[in-house]
Design a protein around this motif. Structure first.
Motif, mmCIF file in Angstrom:
data_model
loop_
_atom_site.group_PDB
_atom_site.id
_atom_site.type_symbol
_atom_site.label_atom_id
_atom_site.label_comp_id
_atom_site.label_asym_id
_atom_site.label_seq_id
_atom_site.Cartn_x
_atom_site.Cartn_y
_atom_site.Cartn_z
ATOM 1 N N GLY A 47 0.718 -1.311 -0.048
ATOM 2 C CA GLY A 47 0.034 0.024 0.058
ATOM 3 C C GLY A 47 0.780 1.340 -0.180
ATOM 4 O O GLY A 47 0.384 2.138 0.682
ATOM 5 N N ARG A 48 2.083 1.288 -0.684
ATOM 6 C CA ARG A 48 2.953 2.380 -0.806
ATOM 7 C C ARG A 48 2.664 3.105 -1.998
ATOM 8 O O ARG A 48 2.266 2.504 -2.916
ATOM 9 N N ILE A 49 3.092 4.439 -1.907
ATOM 10 C CA ILE A 49 2.790 5.379 -3.160
ATOM 11 C C ILE A 49 3.732 4.990 -4.277
ATOM 12 O O ILE A 49 3.188 5.116 -5.470
ATOM 13 N N LYS B 109 -3.003 2.085 -4.250
ATOM 14 C CA LYS B 109 -4.491 1.992 -4.249
ATOM 15 C C LYS B 109 -5.147 0.603 -4.586
ATOM 16 O O LYS B 109 -6.178 0.419 -4.262
ATOM 17 N N GLY B 110 -4.348 -0.288 -5.245
ATOM 18 C CA GLY B 110 -4.939 -1.238 -5.678
ATOM 19 C C GLY B 110 -4.881 -2.538 -4.983
ATOM 20 O O GLY B 110 -5.757 -3.281 -4.883
ATOM 21 N N GLY B 111 -3.476 -2.693 -4.755
ATOM 22 C CA GLY B 111 -3.143 -3.839 -3.722
ATOM 23 C C GLY B 111 -3.081 -5.306 -4.671
ATOM 24 O O GLY B 111 -2.869 -4.977 -5.960
ATOM 25 N N SER B 112 -3.212 -6.468 -4.021
ATOM 26 C CA SER B 112 -2.791 -7.530 -4.759
ATOM 27 C C SER B 112 -3.873 -7.903 -6.027
ATOM 28 O O SER B 112 -3.398 -8.370 -7.085
ATOM 29 N N GLU C 121 -4.877 13.153 1.021
ATOM 30 C CA GLU C 121 -5.730 14.101 0.058
ATOM 31 C C GLU C 121 -5.588 13.519 -1.536
ATOM 32 O O GLU C 121 -6.379 14.086 -2.127
ATOM 33 N N GLU C 122 -4.952 12.466 -1.619
ATOM 34 C CA GLU C 122 -4.828 11.854 -2.924
ATOM 35 C C GLU C 122 -5.720 10.689 -3.036
ATOM 36 O O GLU C 122 -5.636 9.980 -3.907
ATOM 37 N N LEU C 123 -6.509 10.442 -2.261
ATOM 38 C CA LEU C 123 -7.201 9.190 -2.078
ATOM 39 C C LEU C 123 -8.094 9.132 -3.199
ATOM 40 O O LEU C 123 -8.434 8.055 -3.874
ATOM 41 N N GLY C 124 -8.804 10.197 -3.766
ATOM 42 C CA GLY C 124 -9.779 10.150 -4.798
ATOM 43 C C GLY C 124 -9.125 10.447 -6.258
ATOM 44 O O GLY C 124 -9.901 10.361 -7.065
ATOM 45 N N ASN C 125 -7.911 10.434 -6.116
ATOM 46 C CA ASN C 125 -7.403 10.898 -7.656
ATOM 47 C C ASN C 125 -7.345 9.611 -8.632
ATOM 48 O O ASN C 125 -7.445 8.422 -8.272
ATOM 49 N N TYR C 126 -7.462 9.742 -9.898
ATOM 50 C CA TYR C 126 -7.282 8.934 -11.104
ATOM 51 C C TYR C 126 -8.457 8.109 -11.118
ATOM 52 O O TYR C 126 -8.286 6.996 -11.585
ATOM 53 N N ILE C 127 -9.561 8.449 -10.695
ATOM 54 C CA ILE C 127 -10.932 7.752 -10.993
ATOM 55 C C ILE C 127 -11.148 7.866 -12.332
ATOM 56 O O ILE C 127 -11.476 6.494 -12.954
ATOM 57 N N TYR C 128 -10.948 9.002 -13.217
ATOM 58 C CA TYR C 128 -11.106 9.012 -14.462
ATOM 59 C C TYR C 128 -9.798 9.609 -15.135
ATOM 60 O O TYR C 128 -9.090 10.268 -14.555
#
Length: 399
Positions: free
Chosen positions: A149-151, A158-161, A371-378
């Motif tokens: 779970g690292r940047i 954000k994706g994991g396994s 604060e970057e949790l919602g990034n890259y949805i689209y």
């Protein structure tokens, strides 16, 4: 060459005789050099006969392996094996959390498959995706960092396994069987653009009974999509054996009207030759083809599954001793003078160091900021607000 090296060995031994320990050291260097000079460039191997469905002829039952290819396959499979064992360790240390599905035992599938297709071809698989993530070009450190779970992970932590991606690699999908219709859609795009590319769509024996797979088979056959449907049959869907889950365990025949073949998935050369054949079938405009890879996973279904409640330790050990894909390749190479035991041990040492360095990165790299949790949805969309875990929390999403 042999006479020259022998003379050089005698000369060096005589020169170094006055230094304790020097003779054996010099001799070892010379012997190593002589072995390298005497290696064969290639060898031909027999392959277990393929089972065919709606095919008049199948892939060849012999395969040529060059020394360079063998060393590459060996290192790649060892890297995947060691990476998965490290993931197992990190999970037990509670550094990796959540779902984690390991691929050790099935390395010949992804390595043999990747050796037979192009980088521009497309690949989509289920949640047991670490091996394919690596063969598709993602470094080990980014895979392990994603697991922790690292940047610095390949999906920025954000994706994991179950959710890893690369160019022309569409995951890692967590919903059982859902990647199969997605793979057909990718194949449809390949046909639409006429770029001679194909899509390799993988699923497990546990997903093989999903209705959406048969719907996809129907469309793919009607539209003659350039898609290789691959069932990685590791004999257990979670904790249920294939015999208890499926009325028919001939998964290569499940396409009915689609041609199929069954392959020894523990043999990297068998997988490579079968995939070459299947890719040629698709590129020739003949439509889809189904492949069943008979393989085996050493770990349980996931890290929460000990893997020995529905099968015995003796069964696992028997597969390891008789059919391990890495051991099989190693024995072939050593017995046919394509490599030495010492040379392969050097690769093992190099791989272990690579994995340890990657693990160090994966355990020290920072987690993504909140604060970057919602990034890259689209992708390529203006920033917009995303609701958090409650109605008062808002995150800004940036593409």
């Amino acid at each position: 060459m042999r006479k020259m090296l022998a003379a050089l060995s005698r000369l060096l031994q005589g020169t170094a005789a006055s230094r304790p320990g020097a003779v054996s050291e010099v001799a070892r260097v010379v012997v190593t050099s002589r072995n390298y000079a005497d290696f064969a460039n290639e060898a031909t191997f027999e392959i277990k006969k393929y089972d065919l469905h709606r095919l008049e002829e199948g892939p060849p039952t012999t395969a040529v392996l060059t020394r360079e290819e063998g060393l590459q396959y060996y290192k790649t499979m060892q890297t995947i094996r060691r990476m998965e064992l490290k993931a197992d360790q990190l999970y037990k240390q509670k550094i990796i959390r959540g779902f984690c599905h390991l691929y050790d035992g099935q390395e010949a599938c992804c390595v043999g498959l990747e050796a037979a297709i192009n980088r521009t071809d497309h690949l989509i698989t289920a949640y047991r995706a670490h091996g394919f993530t690596y063969t598709r070009g993602i470094p080990v450190r980014e895979i392990l960092a994603e697991l922790t779970g690292r940047i610095g992970g390949c999906a920025k932590g954000k994706g994991g396994s179950m959710h890893m991606y690369a160019k022309n690699f569409y995951g890692g999908n967590g919903i059982v069987g859902a990647q199969v219709p997605l793979g057909a859609g990718i194949a449809l795009a390949c046909k639409y653009f006429g770029n001679d590319e194909i899509c390799v769509t993988l699923y497990g024996d546990g997903a093989a009974n999903q209705g959406q797979i048969f719907e996809t088979f129907n469309m793919a056959a009607l539209w003659k999509l350039p898609c290789i449907f691959i069932c990685e049959n590791n004999r257990y869907g979670m904790g249920t054996s294939v015999e208890r889950a499926a009325a028919s365990t001939d998964y290569y025949k499940r396409g009915d009207f689609i041609p199929g073949l069954r392959v020894d998935g523990m043999d990297v050369l068998a997988v490579r030759e079968a995939t070459k054949f299947a890719a040629g079938h698709c590129r020739a405009g003949k439509g889809p083809i189904v492949m069943e890879l008979q393989t085996y996973r050493y770990h349980g279904h996931s890290m929460s599954d000990p893997g020995v409640s529905y099968r015995t330790r003796e069964e696992i050990q028997e597969v390891r001793s008789k059919s391990d894909p890495i051991t099989l390749l190693k024995d072939r190479m050593v017995n046919n003078n394509l490599a030495s035991v010492e040379e392969l041990k050097e690769i093992d040492v190099e791989v272990r160091k690579q994995i340890e360095d990657a693990a160090q990165f994966a355990t020290t790299d920072p987690e993504p900021p909140l604060e970057e949790l919602g990034n890259y949805i689209y992708n390529k969309e203006p920033p917009f607000e995303v609701r958090g875990p409650n109605q008062w929390t808002r995150y800004k999403s940036v593409g």
